[in-house]
Write a protein that holds these residues in place. Structure first.
Motif, PDB file in Angstrom:
ATOM      1  N   ILE A  63       0.842  -1.198   0.000  1.00  0.00           N
ATOM      2  CA  ILE A  63       0.000   0.000   0.000  1.00  0.00           C
ATOM      3  C   ILE A  63       0.877   1.248   0.000  1.00  0.00           C
ATOM      4  N   GLU A  64       1.898   1.254   0.837  1.00  0.00           N
ATOM      5  CA  GLU A  64       2.807   2.392   0.908  1.00  0.00           C
ATOM      6  C   GLU A  64       3.593   2.536  -0.399  1.00  0.00           C
ATOM      7  N   LEU A  65       3.977   1.410  -0.992  1.00  0.00           N
ATOM      8  CA  LEU A  65       4.679   1.455  -2.280  1.00  0.00           C
ATOM      9  C   LEU A  65       3.794   2.084  -3.353  1.00  0.00           C
ATOM     10  N   ILE A  66       2.532   1.684  -3.386  1.00  0.00           N
ATOM     11  CA  ILE A  66       1.590   2.264  -4.357  1.00  0.00           C
ATOM     12  C   ILE A  66       1.488   3.766  -4.149  1.00  0.00           C
ATOM     13  N   ARG A  67       1.345   4.176  -2.896  1.00  0.00           N
ATOM     14  CA  ARG A  67       1.220   5.604  -2.596  1.00  0.00           C
ATOM     15  C   ARG A  67       2.441   6.385  -3.074  1.00  0.00           C
ATOM     16  N   ARG A  68       3.630   5.860  -2.799  1.00  0.00           N
ATOM     17  CA  ARG A  68       4.868   6.561  -3.178  1.00  0.00           C
ATOM     18  C   ARG A  68       5.030   6.636  -4.704  1.00  0.00           C
ATOM     19  N   ILE A  69       4.723   5.531  -5.364  1.00  0.00           N
ATOM     20  CA  ILE A  69       4.847   5.521  -6.825  1.00  0.00           C
ATOM     21  C   ILE A  69       3.875   6.501  -7.455  1.00  0.00           C
ATOM     22  N   ARG A  70       2.623   6.483  -7.002  1.00  0.00           N
ATOM     23  CA  ARG A  70       1.629   7.372  -7.590  1.00  0.00           C
ATOM     24  C   ARG A  70       1.899   8.834  -7.248  1.00  0.00           C
ATOM     25  N   ALA A  71       2.529   9.079  -6.085  1.00  0.00           N
ATOM     26  CA  ALA A  71       2.897  10.451  -5.739  1.00  0.00           C
ATOM     27  C   ALA A  71       3.981  10.962  -6.685  1.00  0.00           C
ATOM     28  N   ARG A  72       4.843  10.062  -7.142  1.00  0.00           N
ATOM     29  CA  ARG A  72       5.912  10.452  -8.061  1.00  0.00           C
ATOM     30  C   ARG A  72       5.417  10.500  -9.503  1.00  0.00           C
ATOM     31  N   GLU A  73       4.580   9.510  -9.872  1.00  0.00           N
ATOM     32  CA  GLU A  73       4.095   9.417 -11.250  1.00  0.00           C
ATOM     33  C   GLU A  73       2.602   9.093 -11.210  1.00  0.00           C
ATOM     34  N   SER A  74       1.780  10.106 -11.420  1.00  0.00           N
ATOM     35  CA  SER A  74       0.332   9.943 -11.257  1.00  0.00           C
ATOM     36  C   SER A  74      -0.276   8.976 -12.265  1.00  0.00           C
ATOM     37  N   ALA A  75       0.410   8.759 -13.382  1.00  0.00           N
ATOM     38  CA  ALA A  75      -0.125   7.869 -14.414  1.00  0.00           C
ATOM     39  C   ALA A  75       0.419   6.448 -14.294  1.00  0.00           C
ATOM     40  N   ALA A  76       1.165   6.170 -13.234  1.00  0.00           N
ATOM     41  CA  ALA A  76       1.752   4.838 -13.068  1.00  0.00           C
ATOM     42  C   ALA A  76       0.663   3.772 -13.032  1.00  0.00           C
ATOM     43  N   ARG A  77       0.959   2.624 -13.635  1.00  0.00           N
ATOM     44  CA  ARG A  77       0.002   1.519 -13.690  1.00  0.00           C
ATOM     45  C   ARG A  77       0.483   0.415 -12.755  1.00  0.00           C
ATOM     46  N   ILE A  78      -0.328   0.142 -11.746  1.00  0.00           N
ATOM     47  CA  ILE A  78       0.084  -0.766 -10.678  1.00  0.00           C
ATOM     48  C   ILE A  78      -0.974  -1.851 -10.493  1.00  0.00           C
ATOM     49  N   LEU A  79      -0.519  -3.095 -10.493  1.00  0.00           N
ATOM     50  CA  LEU A  79      -1.394  -4.245 -10.294  1.00  0.00           C
ATOM     51  C   LEU A  79      -1.034  -4.922  -8.985  1.00  0.00           C
ATOM     52  N   VAL A  80      -2.003  -5.075  -8.098  1.00  0.00           N
ATOM     53  CA  VAL A  80      -1.787  -5.789  -6.842  1.00  0.00           C
ATOM     54  C   VAL A  80      -2.063  -7.269  -7.074  1.00  0.00           C
ATOM     55  N   PHE A  81      -1.131  -8.101  -6.591  1.00  0.00           N
ATOM     56  CA  PHE A  81      -1.249  -9.556  -6.728  1.00  0.00           C
ATOM     57  C   PHE A  81      -1.017 -10.123  -5.333  1.00  0.00           C
ATOM     58  N   SER A  82      -2.094 -10.427  -4.608  1.00  0.00           N
ATOM     59  CA  SER A  82      -1.962 -10.721  -3.183  1.00  0.00           C
ATOM     60  C   SER A  82      -2.941 -11.791  -2.737  1.00  0.00           C
ATOM     61  N   VAL A  83      -2.584 -12.465  -1.655  1.00  0.00           N
ATOM     62  CA  VAL A  83      -3.490 -13.433  -1.054  1.00  0.00           C
ATOM     63  C   VAL A  83      -4.495 -12.730  -0.148  1.00  0.00           C
ATOM     64  N   HIS A  84      -4.199 -11.492   0.247  1.00  0.00           N
ATOM     65  CA  HIS A  84      -5.088 -10.734   1.124  1.00  0.00           C
ATOM     66  C   HIS A  84      -6.096  -9.955   0.280  1.00  0.00           C
ATOM     67  N   ASP A  85      -7.315 -10.466   0.196  1.00  0.00           N
ATOM     68  CA  ASP A  85      -8.316  -9.825  -0.654  1.00  0.00           C
ATOM     69  C   ASP A  85      -9.557  -9.424   0.143  1.00  0.00           C
ATOM     70  N   GLU A  86      -9.351  -9.124   1.443  1.00  0.00           N
ATOM     71  CA  GLU A  86     -10.470  -8.639   2.252  1.00  0.00           C
ATOM     72  C   GLU A  86     -10.928  -7.290   1.700  1.00  0.00           C
ATOM     73  N   PRO A  87     -12.242  -7.007   1.785  1.00  0.00           N
ATOM     74  CA  PRO A  87     -12.775  -5.766   1.202  1.00  0.00           C
ATOM     75  C   PRO A  87     -12.029  -4.507   1.597  1.00  0.00           C
ATOM     76  N   VAL A  88     -11.706  -4.368   2.892  1.00  0.00           N
ATOM     77  CA  VAL A  88     -11.052  -3.133   3.334  1.00  0.00           C
ATOM     78  C   VAL A  88      -9.663  -3.000   2.721  1.00  0.00           C
ATOM     79  N   VAL A  89      -8.977  -4.133   2.516  1.00  0.00           N
ATOM     80  CA  VAL A  89      -7.642  -4.106   1.917  1.00  0.00           C
ATOM     81  C   VAL A  89      -7.735  -3.742   0.437  1.00  0.00           C
TER      82      VAL A  89
END
Length: 218
Positions: A63-89
């Motif tokens: 989550i923090e990585l996504i935030r930092r990348i998007r803060a640097r490059e707003s058009a960055a394309r990021i795909l999350v691939f995770s076992v944690h798929d709870e709604p809040v996450v």
């Protein structure tokens, strides 16, 4: 060619995903990283078409990585691939700027399809994640969690894992005073007064696994 940055803390798992993606012939792994800090540096150095990241990483989370990348490059394309798929996450990953979210329980071809879709600027969710998101019911606790900023959420997650204010400050490169202020604000927003209550909330919502927080729950 779709250039991909792959961020996952398990070398064997990362290697398997790399082989799978490059087997698609139109995808090239330009860099790999085992944690959020290394992933951020690799993003800057390699400018990938798509960043594929897990959420459970040592130190700062995906989550923090996504935030930092998007803060640097707003058009960055990021795909999350995770076992944690709870709604809040899933909600917090999307709020932070993820373009898609797929479960590690998905079939191998779903990862290929997701990377290609996100590379074209599309949003992509695996079927199981989409069902979780679409079928969830309104929940007051989740709405409160969603009111946390990405940085507040990251401090919340680290505190719930059992890190001290000093350890959180070191992990996030913040002053202890700043983290202490975040801690007070987070407790106020979540309407909790103790660290144990904060941990119980994180566990209930699936934000942290139980084995990382047991020492705070006596």
């Amino acid at each position: 060619m779709i250039n991909v940055l792959l961020v996952d803390d398990h070398p064997i798992v990362r290697s398997g995903y790399a082989r799978l993606l490059e087997g698609g012939h139109d995808i090239h792994i330009v860099a790999e990283a085992a944690d959020a800090d290394a992933g951020y540096v690799a993003f800057i150095q390699c400018a990938p078409t798509v960043t594929v990241t897990d959420l459970s990483l040592p130190g700062s989370s995906g989550i923090e990585l996504i935030r930092r990348i998007r803060a640097r490059e707003s058009a960055a394309r990021i795909l999350v691939f995770s076992v944690h798929d709870e709604p809040v996450v899933v909600d917090k990953a999307i709020q932070s700027g993820a373009s898609g979210f797929i479960s590690k329980r998905s079939a191998p071809d779903v990862l290929l399809e997701a990377v290609r879709a996100v590379a074209k600027g599309e949003r992509y969710f695996s079927d199981d994640v989409r069902r979780v998101v679409e079928l969830r019911t309104p929940d007051a606790e989740r709405e409160v969690i969603n009111s946390l900023s990405p940085r507040e959420f990251e401090v919340f997650r680290l505190l719930a894992q059992g890190l001290s204010v000093a350890e959180c400050a070191q992990t996030l490169n913040l002053s202890q005073k700043t983290v202490a202020n975040y801690q007070a604000l987070i407790k106020e927003k979540l309407n909790v007064t103790t660290s144990a209550a904060l941990v119980h909330l994180a566990l209930r919502l699936g934000i942290v696994p139980g084995d990382r927080s047991d020492r705070l729950i006596g």
